[in-house]
Write a protein that holds these residues in place. Structure first.
Motif, PDB file in Angstrom:
ATOM      1  N   ASP A 283       0.844  -1.207  -0.053  1.00 41.84           N
ATOM      2  CA  ASP A 283       0.019  -0.008  -0.067  1.00 41.84           C
ATOM      3  C   ASP A 283       0.766   1.328   0.059  1.00 41.84           C
ATOM      4  O   ASP A 283       1.555   1.470   0.850  1.00 41.84           O
ATOM      5  CB  ASP A 283      -0.968   0.053   1.309  1.00 41.84           C
ATOM      6  CG  ASP A 283      -2.073   0.994   1.411  1.00 41.84           C
ATOM      7  OD1 ASP A 283      -1.740   1.854   0.380  1.00 41.84           O
ATOM      8  OD2 ASP A 283      -2.537   1.234   2.050  1.00 41.84           O
ATOM      9  N   GLU A 284       0.773   1.945  -1.114  1.00 43.91           N
ATOM     10  CA  GLU A 284       1.701   3.215  -1.193  1.00 43.91           C
ATOM     11  C   GLU A 284       1.367   4.129  -0.135  1.00 43.91           C
ATOM     12  O   GLU A 284       1.984   5.310   0.024  1.00 43.91           O
ATOM     13  CB  GLU A 284       1.820   3.738  -2.826  1.00 43.91           C
ATOM     14  CG  GLU A 284       2.219   2.690  -3.576  1.00 43.91           C
ATOM     15  CD  GLU A 284       2.278   3.118  -5.090  1.00 43.91           C
ATOM     16  OE1 GLU A 284       1.611   4.237  -5.095  1.00 43.91           O
ATOM     17  OE2 GLU A 284       2.640   2.292  -5.953  1.00 43.91           O
ATOM     18  N   GLU A 285       0.186   4.270   0.217  1.00 45.77           N
ATOM     19  CA  GLU A 285      -0.310   5.135   1.021  1.00 45.77           C
ATOM     20  C   GLU A 285       0.062   5.386   2.674  1.00 45.77           C
ATOM     21  O   GLU A 285      -0.300   6.151   3.348  1.00 45.77           O
ATOM     22  CB  GLU A 285      -2.009   5.484   1.019  1.00 45.77           C
ATOM     23  CG  GLU A 285      -2.526   5.852  -0.377  1.00 45.77           C
ATOM     24  CD  GLU A 285      -1.753   7.088  -1.036  1.00 45.77           C
ATOM     25  OE1 GLU A 285      -1.704   8.255   0.021  1.00 45.77           O
ATOM     26  OE2 GLU A 285      -1.453   7.143  -2.081  1.00 45.77           O
ATOM     27  N   HIS A 286       0.671   4.147   2.690  1.00 43.80           N
ATOM     28  CA  HIS A 286       0.874   4.058   4.192  1.00 43.80           C
ATOM     29  C   HIS A 286       2.254   3.260   4.622  1.00 43.80           C
ATOM     30  O   HIS A 286       2.827   2.427   3.890  1.00 43.80           O
ATOM     31  CB  HIS A 286      -0.146   2.903   4.990  1.00 43.80           C
ATOM     32  CG  HIS A 286      -1.564   3.470   4.904  1.00 43.80           C
ATOM     33  ND1 HIS A 286      -2.226   4.221   5.759  1.00 43.80           N
ATOM     34  CD2 HIS A 286      -2.596   3.068   3.956  1.00 43.80           C
ATOM     35  CE1 HIS A 286      -3.320   4.658   5.315  1.00 43.80           C
ATOM     36  NE2 HIS A 286      -3.665   3.864   4.171  1.00 43.80           N
ATOM     37  N   PRO A 287       3.090   3.783   5.433  1.00 42.85           N
ATOM     38  CA  PRO A 287       4.385   3.249   5.695  1.00 42.85           C
ATOM     39  C   PRO A 287       4.244   1.748   6.497  1.00 42.85           C
ATOM     40  O   PRO A 287       3.479   1.281   6.975  1.00 42.85           O
ATOM     41  CB  PRO A 287       5.135   4.472   6.611  1.00 42.85           C
ATOM     42  CG  PRO A 287       3.915   5.099   7.397  1.00 42.85           C
ATOM     43  CD  PRO A 287       2.931   4.770   6.449  1.00 42.85           C
ATOM     44  N   LEU A 288       5.529   1.201   6.385  1.00 44.52           N
ATOM     45  CA  LEU A 288       5.613  -0.102   6.883  1.00 44.52           C
ATOM     46  C   LEU A 288       5.896   0.069   8.445  1.00 44.52           C
ATOM     47  O   LEU A 288       6.855   0.861   8.834  1.00 44.52           O
ATOM     48  CB  LEU A 288       6.354  -0.934   6.175  1.00 44.52           C
ATOM     49  CG  LEU A 288       6.371  -2.233   6.381  1.00 44.52           C
ATOM     50  CD1 LEU A 288       5.230  -3.142   6.236  1.00 44.52           C
ATOM     51  CD2 LEU A 288       7.644  -3.155   5.638  1.00 44.52           C
ATOM     52  N   ASP A 385      -0.121   6.366  10.281  1.00 44.01           N
ATOM     53  CA  ASP A 385      -1.279   6.152   9.565  1.00 44.01           C
ATOM     54  C   ASP A 385      -0.948   6.812   8.057  1.00 44.01           C
ATOM     55  O   ASP A 385      -1.415   6.078   7.190  1.00 44.01           O
ATOM     56  CB  ASP A 385      -2.422   6.870  10.219  1.00 44.01           C
ATOM     57  CG  ASP A 385      -3.827   6.563   9.501  1.00 44.01           C
ATOM     58  OD1 ASP A 385      -3.762   5.493   8.971  1.00 44.01           O
ATOM     59  OD2 ASP A 385      -4.589   7.551   9.530  1.00 44.01           O
ATOM     60  N   GLU A 386      -0.751   8.006   7.907  1.00 39.96           N
ATOM     61  CA  GLU A 386      -0.680   8.761   6.735  1.00 39.96           C
ATOM     62  C   GLU A 386       0.591   8.973   6.059  1.00 39.96           C
ATOM     63  O   GLU A 386       1.070   9.491   4.926  1.00 39.96           O
ATOM     64  CB  GLU A 386      -1.430  10.129   6.742  1.00 39.96           C
ATOM     65  CG  GLU A 386      -2.823  10.020   7.485  1.00 39.96           C
ATOM     66  CD  GLU A 386      -3.388  11.625   7.494  1.00 39.96           C
ATOM     67  OE1 GLU A 386      -2.552  12.582   7.294  1.00 39.96           O
ATOM     68  OE2 GLU A 386      -4.554  11.353   7.847  1.00 39.96           O
ATOM     69  N   GLY A 387       1.932   8.495   6.920  1.00 36.27           N
ATOM     70  CA  GLY A 387       3.248   8.678   6.447  1.00 36.27           C
ATOM     71  C   GLY A 387       3.607  10.181   6.180  1.00 36.27           C
ATOM     72  O   GLY A 387       4.423  10.389   5.267  1.00 36.27           O
ATOM     73  N   CYS A 399       6.728  11.003   4.316  1.00 37.49           N
ATOM     74  CA  CYS A 399       7.530   9.746   4.503  1.00 37.49           C
ATOM     75  C   CYS A 399       7.070   8.437   4.289  1.00 37.49           C
ATOM     76  O   CYS A 399       7.118   7.800   5.120  1.00 37.49           O
ATOM     77  CB  CYS A 399       8.392   9.902   5.689  1.00 37.49           C
ATOM     78  SG  CYS A 399       7.581  10.196   7.233  1.00 37.49           S
ATOM     79  N   LYS A 400       6.157   8.452   3.286  1.00 38.36           N
ATOM     80  CA  LYS A 400       5.115   6.936   3.054  1.00 38.36           C
ATOM     81  C   LYS A 400       6.128   5.955   2.699  1.00 38.36           C
ATOM     82  O   LYS A 400       5.759   4.816   3.060  1.00 38.36           O
ATOM     83  CB  LYS A 400       4.146   7.325   1.941  1.00 38.36           C
ATOM     84  CG  LYS A 400       3.221   8.484   2.284  1.00 38.36           C
ATOM     85  CD  LYS A 400       2.186   8.734   1.201  1.00 38.36           C
ATOM     86  CE  LYS A 400       1.246   9.686   1.868  1.00 38.36           C
ATOM     87  NZ  LYS A 400       0.230   9.804   0.450  1.00 38.36           N
TER      88      LYS A 400
END
Length: 609
Positions: A283-288, A385-387, A399-400
């Motif tokens: 998911d590109e919208e949330h960081p790991l 949540d939003e990176g 910083c996603k």
């Protein structure tokens, strides 16, 4: 002209220079030379004759030199190679290369001969240096003349004259050249042939300098721009193919196992998540986000470091570590994101936001996150949540692509005891079935245990489900098995063996029984650190004491063995007293002689008493 230069070399120790820039007086300087510098001189080049792009080079066709200037010249081979590259003197350059000089050796001020050839458009020298193995992606360490002068403890004019003579006299003295590659300089010099030679030799057109600019952003020629655009596309595709092939040939799990002992389940969990990101299945919208749980000294921090090393290679900015024990108070939120305008230090930025601006895809480690203040965790909610994160000045850092790792000792006792029980049960089952006991090491924390034991402890401490809900993976680190402990002891002894060889030229070996005895010093609460301390207490202390008493000398061969205590009848007894590690000296003929160090800490051994 030659006569006047000779006259200056012989008599002048103080020179006056009048330098005009664009028909305007630039500077009048008095140069003083110490007695050590008067023996060798260097000619100052004329002012710049040609304007270069983006303001990095200055243009001055009206420069006027009102005197002949001489300066101290260095006899170093790097300086000679740079001057040959500057003037395209391939005969002398080839002679220096044949003599065995390193073409990648950097000039005292930070550049390589390849940088010099590129900035001066010396095509033949450029090709000769690359054929000799010059690094086409080497980065220049020279910043500005004045900053470099401060760093090298030199005079500003010395740096300016050395830069002009050994590199180029066409560059602005106040411009920052840190991180410039030969390709950057070739583009600045507007040399299409040099640019073509570099990219064909494997120069990376996507590299950025310290200011964050790629070489193409300095290009003024449309032909150079088109060439770099084409090479950037093909280079990115080729690089992706090479990385995929490297990942298939050498998976991440294998890389992590080289530096981390045990923790197979943790390694597999982290590697699987990283693999999803590398291959575009995420998911590109949330960081790991990871939460590492387990006892102290069991490999949590080391695993985060190895992930950063794998993703960012040698880039130190790719790993950000924050010790959350420093954020136990409410007001220390400002230390993380920066103070708001009007407060002291508002212009310095926060410890986290400042580093994330430099590397938005870094691996960020929040060490011992359970010690942080709840308001600090609130700031981290938006980050997970939003990176994105808003600093004290209202600027938003995206910083996603970052990876966030939190470590905690919460529930470490419960996890350790549960894992030990599982190993004990597996061992008994293996013995009952008369199978290999190796099965006892393959234990997995059950889902029921996680839900009934670990989750309530985490909820009780953090007191918010929304924080725990933003964690992608909770990774459990288990106590070491017996074979893993032996491996840890072996690594520790190998470390001290290499140190003994490098520092004292001593060769050290040991018996297999030594590994088992040292492994018995394992403490489940302190993890691998307990093994490290056990080796230092029982082995390294003896080595240091024997060295101080001159019982061992550089170049000798040492051996470690186990000495079991004996009862009155002379039989070995291992029940009452623990066995000791004994130091032996290997003499000629492989004869081993015991070294009696004794109790080094008894008062009679301390001569100063």
């Amino acid at each position: 002209m030659a006569a006047s230069v000779r006259l200056l070399r012989a008599k002048l120790s103080r020179l006056s220079l009048l330098y005009f820039h664009k028909s305007r007086p630039f500077i009048t300087a008095i140069l003083r030379f110490s007695s050590s510098n008067c023996s060798r001189w260097r000619r100052l080049c004329l002012p710049p004759r040609k304007s270069l792009h983006w303001g990095v080079a200055v243009g001055s066709t009206a420069g006027l030199l009102c005197g002949s200037v001489a300066f101290c010249a260095s006899s170093g081979f790097v300086e000679r190679m740079c001057r040959c590259a500057k003037h395209n003197d391939t005969i002398e350059l080839q002679r220096l290369i044949k003599q065995g000089y390193d073409v990648n050796e950097k000039h005292p001020l930070g550049w390589t001969p390849l940088h010099t050839a590129a900035v001066n458009g010396s095509e033949r020298s450029l090709a000769l240096l690359m054929e000799a193995g010059a690094d086409v992606n080497a980065k220049d360490e020279f910043s500005t003349a004045f900053r470099t002068a401060q760093k090298k403890h030199m005079g500003s004019f010395d740096v300016i004259f050395m830069r002009d003579d050994d590199f180029s006299d066409r560059l602005h003295r106040s411009a920052n050249f840190t991180g410039f590659t030969p390709l950057h300089y070739a583009v600045l010099a507007d040399s299409l042939e040099c640019v073509r030679l570099l990219v064909n030799a494997g120069a990376d057109p996507t590299l950025k300098d310290s200011s964050g600019y790629q070489a193409i952003e300095y290009a003024g020629s449309i032909f150079i721009k088109d060439l770099l655009k084409e090479k950037m596309e093909t280079y990115a595709k080729d690089k992706e193919k090479r990385e995929m092939e490297e990942r298939r040939r050498y998976p991440l799990e294998m890389r992590l196992r080289e530096n981390i002992v045990g923790q197979e389940r943790a390694i597999l969990t982290v590697a699987a998540s990283i693999r999803r990101r590398e291959n575009g299945w995420y998911d590109e919208e949330h960081p790991l986000v990871f939460l590492f749980l387990g006892s102290s000294g069991i490999g949590k921090t080391e695993l985060a470091k190895q992930v950063a090393r794998y993703l960012h290679k040698d880039n130190k900015k790719g790993f950000i570590r924050l010790d959350m024990s420093e954020y136990q108070e409410k007001h220390e939120v400002a230390k993380m994101i920066g103070a708001p305008p009007g407060y002291i230090g508002h212009d310095q930025g926060g410890q986290l936001t400042k580093k994330l601006k430099e590397c938005p895809n870094a691996v960020v480690l929040f060490d011992e996150v359970d010690k942080a203040h709840p308001d600090v965790l609130t700031v981290m909610l938006q980050l997970f949540d939003e990176g994105r994160l808003t600093d004290g000045q209202g600027k938003t850092i995206v910083c996603k692509d970052a990876i966030f790792v939190m470590t905690s000792n919460l529930a470490s006792e419960e996890i350790a005891n549960h894992a030990l029980d599982l190993r004990r049960e597996a061992q008994q089952a293996a013995e009952h079935r008369e199978e290999d006991g190796e099965i006892s090491e393959k234990v997995t924390i059950s889902r029921k245990f996680k839900e009934r034991v670990v989750q309530p402890i985490l909820k009780l401490h953090f007191r918010r489900d929304e924080f725990l809900g933003r964690i992608n993976e909770m990774v459990y680190f288990l106590p070491f098995s017996r074979s893993e402990l032996v491996s840890l002891v072996t690594r520790e002894l190998d470390f001290w063996s290499k140190m003994a060889l490098s520092r004292h030229a001593m060769h050290m070996t040991w018996d297999r029984e030594v590994l088992d005895v040292l492994a018995d010093g394992y403490d489940v609460h302190y993890g691998a650190r307990s093994i490290k301390h056990e080796v230092e207490r029982r082995v390294v202390n003896q080595l240091a004491a024997a060295h101080e008493r001159e019982l061992i000398s550089p170049g000798c061969a040492l051996h470690l063995t186990v000495d079991y205590p004996k009862d009155k009848a002379g039989r070995s007894s291992v029940e009452d007293v623990a066995p000791t590690i004994k130091l032996q000296l290997i003499k000629e003929g492989k004869k081993k002689v015991d070294i009696e160090v004794g109790n080094f800490f008894t008062p009679e051994d301390k001569l100063f008493f």
